[in-house]
Motif scaffolding. Sequence first.
Motif, mmCIF file in Angstrom:
data_model
loop_
_atom_site.group_PDB
_atom_site.id
_atom_site.type_symbol
_atom_site.label_atom_id
_atom_site.label_comp_id
_atom_site.label_asym_id
_atom_site.label_seq_id
_atom_site.Cartn_x
_atom_site.Cartn_y
_atom_site.Cartn_z
ATOM 1 N N LYS A 1 0.780 -1.215 -0.062
ATOM 2 C CA LYS A 1 0.239 0.100 0.070
ATOM 3 C C LYS A 1 0.827 1.231 0.131
ATOM 4 N N GLU B 1 10.222 -7.796 2.533
ATOM 5 C CA GLU B 1 9.046 -8.331 2.876
ATOM 6 C C GLU B 1 9.009 -10.274 2.765
ATOM 7 N N ASP C 1 1.886 -15.884 1.807
ATOM 8 C CA ASP C 1 1.263 -14.442 1.334
ATOM 9 C C ASP C 1 0.029 -14.060 2.286
ATOM 10 N N ARG C 2 -0.498 -15.290 2.963
ATOM 11 C CA ARG C 2 -1.811 -15.029 3.823
ATOM 12 C C ARG C 2 -1.244 -14.192 5.163
ATOM 13 N N PHE D 1 -0.215 -11.220 4.901
ATOM 14 C CA PHE D 1 -0.250 -9.679 4.549
ATOM 15 C C PHE D 1 -1.970 -9.475 4.135
ATOM 16 N N ASP D 2 -2.743 -10.489 3.837
ATOM 17 C CA ASP D 2 -4.139 -10.143 3.327
ATOM 18 C C ASP D 2 -5.085 -10.866 4.284
ATOM 19 N N SER D 3 -4.750 -11.511 5.327
ATOM 20 C CA SER D 3 -5.693 -12.112 5.969
ATOM 21 C C SER D 3 -5.662 -11.902 7.738
ATOM 22 N N ARG D 4 -6.765 -11.952 8.353
ATOM 23 C CA ARG D 4 -6.872 -11.831 9.613
ATOM 24 C C ARG D 4 -6.659 -12.907 10.607
ATOM 25 N N ASP E 1 -3.273 -8.916 8.792
ATOM 26 C CA ASP E 1 -3.748 -8.241 7.593
ATOM 27 C C ASP E 1 -2.765 -7.065 7.360
ATOM 28 N N GLU F 1 -1.031 -5.880 4.822
ATOM 29 C CA GLU F 1 -1.028 -5.029 3.360
ATOM 30 C C GLU F 1 -1.855 -3.749 4.137
ATOM 31 N N ASN F 2 -2.886 -4.097 4.743
ATOM 32 C CA ASN F 2 -3.799 -2.573 4.887
ATOM 33 C C ASN F 2 -3.263 -2.073 6.156
ATOM 34 N N ARG F 3 -2.141 -2.556 6.826
ATOM 35 C CA ARG F 3 -2.018 -1.922 8.186
ATOM 36 C C ARG F 3 -1.431 -0.569 8.212
#
Length: 461
Positions: free
Chosen positions: A77, A270, A290-291, A293-296, A310, A312-314
């Motif tokens: 991001k 990364e 990969d999870r 960066f995109d999972s909770r 998560d 990636e959106n942090r």
Amino acid sequence: MAQATERVATEVRRRGLATVLLVAMPCIALVPKCLLVAHALGASGAHIFDTGFGFGAYVHALFTDGAFRSCHSAPFKLCDPDVCVYATRQPLLPLLYAALAKLVGTKSAAVAIAKCAVTTALLTGFLLTLSRDLRPGLFPVILIYALYFGPQTLKHQATLDYEEGLLIDLEACLAIAALYLIRPTLTANDSRRAFMGVAAVVLATALYFVKTTALPMLLVIIALMLRRPELTARVKVISALCVLAPFAAWGAHNYAFSRGIHLSSSWNGENLYRGSSSEGLALYPQVLLDRLFDSRQAVLEDGRVVELHDLENRRCFVNEWEWNDYYGDLARAWWREHPLDALRFTWNRIWVGLFELRHTPYRTLAEGGDTEYPPAVSAVMSVWMGFARLLFLALVTFIVRDLWQGNRERPLWTLALVAAGWLPYILVFAYQRHVVPLLLMAGLLLLGLYLSEPRRQFSSM
């Protein structure tokens, strides 16, 4: 006497057939690779610009205006979405795809087939050169066929999304070229020895500019080249220029857009974090990292729930090198603060890299069952991996035998090259696709160093 002569003649014919089969192997394999491409991409209508994992955007920019950049598709991001990235991927694969797209069009299937044709021609050329100096037996060639026609080998060679689509054949070529450095008595032709020495350096450099994990192998090849008294100073200078020129160009590219000195990929930080975190330790090798960066959360096979963040959106990043440094610093801090967990993670990576037969990661999703393959395909994949591991073990056994017998130089250089290939994956993380090129390389080193004799030596029998 007549029987002995007939036996020799029969052996000569068998070895001649084996040599022809070995040289023809890449061309024969091109058929199933093209069928796999047609099955995966032929009906999809996908374009090369759609290639995943960040490659497509670079190819699009190269194709349209010749610039190496990726805009509006960063793997993290950005605080300013209009900022472009310039080094999330090493340049050789996008450059190749863009060049092929100029020749055959932008359909992914056409570019994939063209890529397979190029690597086939390259490997055939190296095998043809080797056939002038090596007389393999029929059985060792059958073993190499079994390696090269394995389901994992063919599958990854046919892909565009992963570097392994290029690495498999390039590392096979590197193994052949390295034979002339590790075993300089393989040929009496000084020009051919020099050519293959330079080729080994060029190939190792190319591998680095496909994927930075090739750096240790490049360093070993350079050291081996410098160590060889059979090679002239001129050959060594040419080899040095073949390394320095692309590194200088890549460094200049990165400096122009970052005002910093960077000779690798900005994705390295990364990737290092994937193999250096408590959450990664819990997931690996069951769930694709990969999870992170995109999972909770992720659910493991035993029912345990792993809380994820998560990432990636942090937070957002100003540029790609801030992103690289942030995750690289987190990874190094985790190693310092959790040394025992770091050792456990390292053992897991060693197991996956050197021993695991199952397809890894077991699944790509954070929850649910393992990635499903048809039962017959899954069985063949496991059998092939076991076979490939046995050939690797055979190479290690020969190396240990040589060392036990007091031989040093050849086995130590072989061990150094093989260890250099595996080292980055043991330090960071490895999945099955990462080790497939290395297993083929090990098989070719086994063939050239221990299961075959130089042609001139065999001819003198």
